[in-house]
Design an enzyme around this catalytic site. Structure first.
Site, PDB file in Angstrom:
ATOM      1  N   HIS A 103       0.966  -1.087   0.125  1.00  0.00           N
ATOM      2  CA  HIS A 103       0.103   0.048  -0.109  1.00  0.00           C
ATOM      3  C   HIS A 103       0.805   1.171   0.015  1.00  0.00           C
ATOM      4  O   HIS A 103       0.374   2.364  -0.508  1.00  0.00           O
ATOM      5  CB  HIS A 103      -0.977   0.109   1.278  1.00  0.00           C
ATOM      6  CG  HIS A 103      -2.140  -0.765   1.013  1.00  0.00           C
ATOM      7  ND1 HIS A 103      -2.158  -2.188   1.181  1.00  0.00           N
ATOM      8  CD2 HIS A 103      -3.405  -0.531   0.654  1.00  0.00           C
ATOM      9  CE1 HIS A 103      -3.410  -2.744   1.136  1.00  0.00           C
ATOM     10  NE2 HIS A 103      -4.092  -1.720   0.568  1.00  0.00           N
ATOM     11  N   GLY A 104       1.757   1.175   0.350  1.00  0.00           N
ATOM     12  CA  GLY A 104       2.725   2.395   0.794  1.00  0.00           C
ATOM     13  C   GLY A 104       4.172   2.313   0.984  1.00  0.00           C
ATOM     14  O   GLY A 104       4.255   1.486   1.785  1.00  0.00           O
TER      15      GLY A 104
END
Length: 470
Positions: free
Chosen positions: A325-326
């Site tokens: 996700h990041g």
């Protein structure tokens, strides 16, 4: 170009008209590929080179794997090319600076002076999505689940198909390439169902998600200076915002693809009706969970090597999912915590949760989700810790200046309550089925009334999709 912008409606109308106006399947595929590249170039034409690179790498790697069937060592080398090419791109653009800065901070903490390079590269929109899609192509050929695409054009269209290119759902090669083998016909298009799905997604994004965004942003701008009630309402609002934002995009993507004659997989299945964290993740971002299950969990041994190894594999998958996700500690910790809850629910100590009343299990799931989503929304661990502390203890810092944080909008709670009720009823499938099967005149009348009701709520300043950042 966002799906909720009127310029996209004109773009899609032109694509649709030309697509069904062409007689030959080859011409349609070429047209869709050109339209897809034009759509992506709307953000930054330079990043088209990355998509072309991934496509060519997997075209060559897939052919090499298939050509050397039975020669596992050579096949692994070709698969390594695919993994190095795709994960190398993802690592360079998304993770290089994060790991470089983390390593530099750690070395300095140890007293070893270090100054490591950073690239400061712009993150290409949707890179996490299309790299996973292209990897599914070479991996499925390696595992014997797929034959190579008939042509480079087919593979390129699979990778670049614009409805799901930048934010999913994550489509596997084995479920899309087969659709390119035969010509699409108008008889394959569930027109009314596709229009309903697009409209529902549009309302989720433009009328709900974008309306909630300013309030959530304002609360996170002054962490620790807001009372617990406002923080809890903000957490609830963000859970609604991110669901409406992401599932709204998915609905519109599936609807657009259906109007072009193609099927995309379901990505959401009423996740907020789940009764555990584990069940939630079987309903939320389904295609990401499926990807990690098929290409990470199972190759790691899955559940074949005993219960403890299975739980370890499961936790690792959640950590990697958080990292997907990041590039940040907040996402890693977010994945670690969710993985820990899923593991806890599977061991004997967590079995008592299943004995709770169903509504209480759902409350437990929402509590975990809203508290941990502060990690997802916050840029730093410190900010997330401050907000969680306010949520759980009720203590907050000095009040911010007047007007910094707007009061809880009077429309928010009743509107979201009504939206949730409609959502629950909609999940039964009765409303959707009856509407999609109505006569054209009845369908048109209902759609016209629904659009008229939605118009006053449409955001005039649409925010970028949250998952564009991934």
């Amino acid at each position: 170009m966002l799906f909720v912008e009127f310029r996209f409606l004109f773009f899609f109308a032109a694509v649709l008209i030309v697509h069904w106006g062409l007689r030959w399947n080859l011409a349609r595929k070429i047209w869709l590929l050109l339209a897809s590249y034009a759509f992506y170039a709307g953000w930054d034409w330079r990043f088209l080179g990355l998509i072309l690179f991934s496509t060519l790498v997997d075209w060559v790697a897939g052919a090499g794997i298939h050509r050397n069937e039975g020669r596992r060592g050579i096949q692994r080398a070709w698969l390594g090319l695919s993994l190095a090419g795709n994960l190398g791109l993802l690592g360079t653009f998304k993770y290089f600076d994060f790991f470089s800065e983390t390593a530099e901070g750690f070395l300095n903490w140890l007293g070893v002076g270090a100054s490591l390079p950073v690239l400061n590269l712009v993150l290409p929109v949707g890179i996490s999505f299309y790299t996973f899609q292209t990897l599914s192509y070479s991996l499925d050929i390696y595992f014997g689940k797929l034959k190579p695409a008939r042509s480079l054009l087919d593979l390129a269209l699979f990778v670049g198909f614009f409805p799901q290119l930048v934010a999913g759902p994550i489509v596997l090669a084995k479920e899309f390439l087969g659709q390119l083998d035969s010509a699409r016909t108008r008889a394959m298009v569930p027109v009314q169902w596709a229009l309903i799905l697009f409209f529902v997604g549009f309302v989720k994004k433009s009328c709900l998600s974008d309306a909630l965004s300013p309030f959530v942003d304002a609360v996170h701008a002054v962490p620790g200076a807001v009372d617990a009630w406002t923080v809890w309402i903000s957490a609830f609002a963000f859970s609604c915002q991110i669901y409406c934002d992401f599932s709204g995009y998915t609905d519109m993507a599936i609807g657009c693809a259906a109007l072009l004659g193609y099927r995309l997989p379901t990505n959401f299945n009423a996740p907020y009706l789940g009764k555990s964290v584990g069940e939630f993740w079987k309903r939320w971002h389904v295609t990401l969970g499926r990807w990690f299950f098929e290409y990470v969990y199972v190759p790691m041994g899955g559940s074949r090597k005993g219960a403890y190894r299975s739980l370890w594999n499961l936790w690792v998958v959640f950590v990697l999912s958080g990292l997907w996700h990041g590039a940040g500690l907040t996402y890693i910790v977010y994945g670690m915590i969710h993985g820990a809850f899923v593991v806890f629910e599977r061991i004997p100590a967590g079995q008592f949760l299943r004995k709770l009343p169903g509504w209480l299990q759902t409350v437990y799931m929402h509590f975990v989700w809203m508290v941990t989503m502060t990690l997802f929304r916050s840029p730093t661990i410190g900010e997330a810790t401050t907000i969680v502390s306010t949520m759980l203890t009720g203590r907050s810092g000095p009040a911010p200046e007047a007007g910094v944080v707007p009061p809880v909008p009077t429309w928010m709670i009743p509107t979201l309550a009504c939206a949730f009720l409609v959502h629950v009823i909609w999940q039964t499938g009765q409303l959707e089925r009856r509407w999609s099967e109505a006569s054209p005149i009845t369908f048109g009348a209902i759609m016209g009334a629904a659009v008229a009701l939605a118009i006053p709520w449409i955001s005039t300043n649409p925010a970028p999709y949250i998952y564009f950042a991934f």
